[in-house]
Design a protein around this motif. Structure first.
Motif, PDB file in Angstrom:
ATOM      1  N   TRP A 177       0.907  -1.166  -0.040  1.00  0.00           N
ATOM      2  CA  TRP A 177       0.214  -0.255   0.008  1.00  0.00           C
ATOM      3  C   TRP A 177       0.872   1.243   0.066  1.00  0.00           C
ATOM      4  CZ3 TRP A 177      -0.424   4.142   3.295  1.00  0.00           C
ATOM      5  CH2 TRP A 177      -1.555   4.903   3.245  1.00  0.00           C
ATOM      6  N   CYS A 242      -9.639   4.212   2.337  1.00  0.00           N
ATOM      7  CA  CYS A 242      -8.166   4.237   1.843  1.00  0.00           C
ATOM      8  C   CYS A 242      -7.634   5.651   2.579  1.00  0.00           C
ATOM      9  CB  CYS A 242      -7.677   4.330   0.545  1.00  0.00           C
ATOM     10  SG  CYS A 242      -6.130   4.702   0.341  1.00  0.00           S
ATOM     11  N   CYS A 245      -6.298   8.011  -0.540  1.00  0.00           N
ATOM     12  CA  CYS A 245      -7.214   8.466  -1.906  1.00  0.00           C
ATOM     13  C   CYS A 245      -9.057   8.370  -1.477  1.00  0.00           C
ATOM     14  CB  CYS A 245      -7.190   7.745  -2.990  1.00  0.00           C
ATOM     15  SG  CYS A 245      -7.517   5.935  -3.162  1.00  0.00           S
ATOM     16  N   CYS A 262      -5.678  -1.146  -1.870  1.00  0.00           N
ATOM     17  CA  CYS A 262      -6.692  -0.199  -2.512  1.00  0.00           C
ATOM     18  C   CYS A 262      -6.512  -0.083  -4.000  1.00  0.00           C
ATOM     19  CB  CYS A 262      -6.177   1.273  -1.910  1.00  0.00           C
ATOM     20  SG  CYS A 262      -7.114   2.593  -2.916  1.00  0.00           S
ATOM     21  N   CYS A 265      -5.449   3.704  -5.844  1.00  0.00           N
ATOM     22  CA  CYS A 265      -4.060   4.218  -5.852  1.00  0.00           C
ATOM     23  C   CYS A 265      -2.830   3.513  -5.784  1.00  0.00           C
ATOM     24  CB  CYS A 265      -3.952   5.331  -4.467  1.00  0.00           C
ATOM     25  SG  CYS A 265      -4.269   4.459  -2.965  1.00  0.00           S
TER      26      CYS A 265
END
Ligand SMILES: [Zn+2]
Length: 267
Positions: A177, A242, A245, A262, A265
């Motif tokens: 992430w 998230c 974003c 996510c 993004c």
């Protein structure tokens, strides 16, 4: 399962508590958690000072005065508590090491274990484990070389202990992430910038995990405010927004492991 930041936190917190202290006794309630007969185990560790505690990957090594070592792997559900009898959590204790009126309790050791081994045997156990990602010698160049010729998906590769040590299911999601990379992206499809970001995110997330005390929910000792301070960005946060974003975090099984990410993004 505790990963590098949790085991490093345990190591850092245990050092001042039992480092230099002599083991005054051991209680074995589950013989399967150790590797030799209980009586022998107890007599071999009793009166031995803990000379040092080291971490390698997801293992802790307690070095004893006589040169032998206790190798700990908590696996799934294993944890430790240090304190007096009256303070210990209400859990079944499989192994207990005593330091006069304080005890180090090992609980939840179903697959986990505490093995008494020689230094050579420990080195043999570790021979197929990849480099430590927070070691000062783990340069970008080393990282690039390790991944060269690999074709697997990112998450699966990060979980492979023979590639890099200490990363498990939770921190692999956190790292990907942070690096804005999707868990199923193929290693060999990454460009130079992706690789640099991945390298930096591995170090950043693991360091942050250690600084914040990892994710273990229960304290190591009474009044321990360090353990469990790490707040996951995506892992186990399916359906939430998230933090980068604000899209919804999703969960997908990848090679029978849950991956949280996510889709908006991470690319
Ligand atoms: Zn996002």
């Amino acid at each position: 399962m505790p990963e590098l930041p949790e085991m490093e936190t345990y190591k850092l917190l245990l050092q001042p508590l039992i480092g230099g202290q002599a083991v005054t006794g051991a209680t074995i309630n589950r013989e399967k958690s150790i590797n030799i007969p209980a009586e022998q185990f107890t007599s071999l560790v009793t009166n031995q000072k803990i000379k040092g505690i080291e971490r390698r990957a997801k293992y802790l090594v307690f070095r004893l005065q006589n040169g032998s070592c206790l190798l700990l792997h908590l696996m799934l559900g294993g944890r430790m508590f240090f304190g007096k009898e009256e303070d210990r959590p209400d859990r079944t204790v499989q192994v207990q090491l005593s330091f006069e009126n304080h005890h180090l309790y090992f609980t939840g050791l179903r697959l986990g274990y505490l093995h008494l081994l020689s230094l050579e045997m420990i080195q043999q156990e570790f021979q197929h484990i990849g480099p430590e990602p927070l070691d000062q010698h783990f340069s970008f160049h080393t990282f690039e070389n390790i991944l060269k010729d690999r074709k697997g998906g990112l998450k699966t590769t990060l979980l492979n202990q023979e590639v890099i040590a200490g990363i498990g299911n939770r921190y692999s999601d956190e790292i990907l992430w942070h690096a804005q990379l999707l868990p199923e992206r193929k290693i060999n499809e990454l460009d130079h910038d992706d690789l640099v970001r991945l390298y930096k995110s591995i170090q950043y997330i693991l360091q942050q995990g250690i600084q914040q005390g990892g994710y273990m929910e229960e304290p190591l000792f009474k009044g321990d405010l360090k353990t469990g301070g790490y707040d996951m960005y995506v892992h186990s946060h399916e359906g939430e927004n998230c933090r980068r974003c604000h899209s919804t975090i999703v969960m997908k099984e990848i090679s029978s492991r849950k991956a949280y990410f996510c889709q908006s993004c991470q690319h």
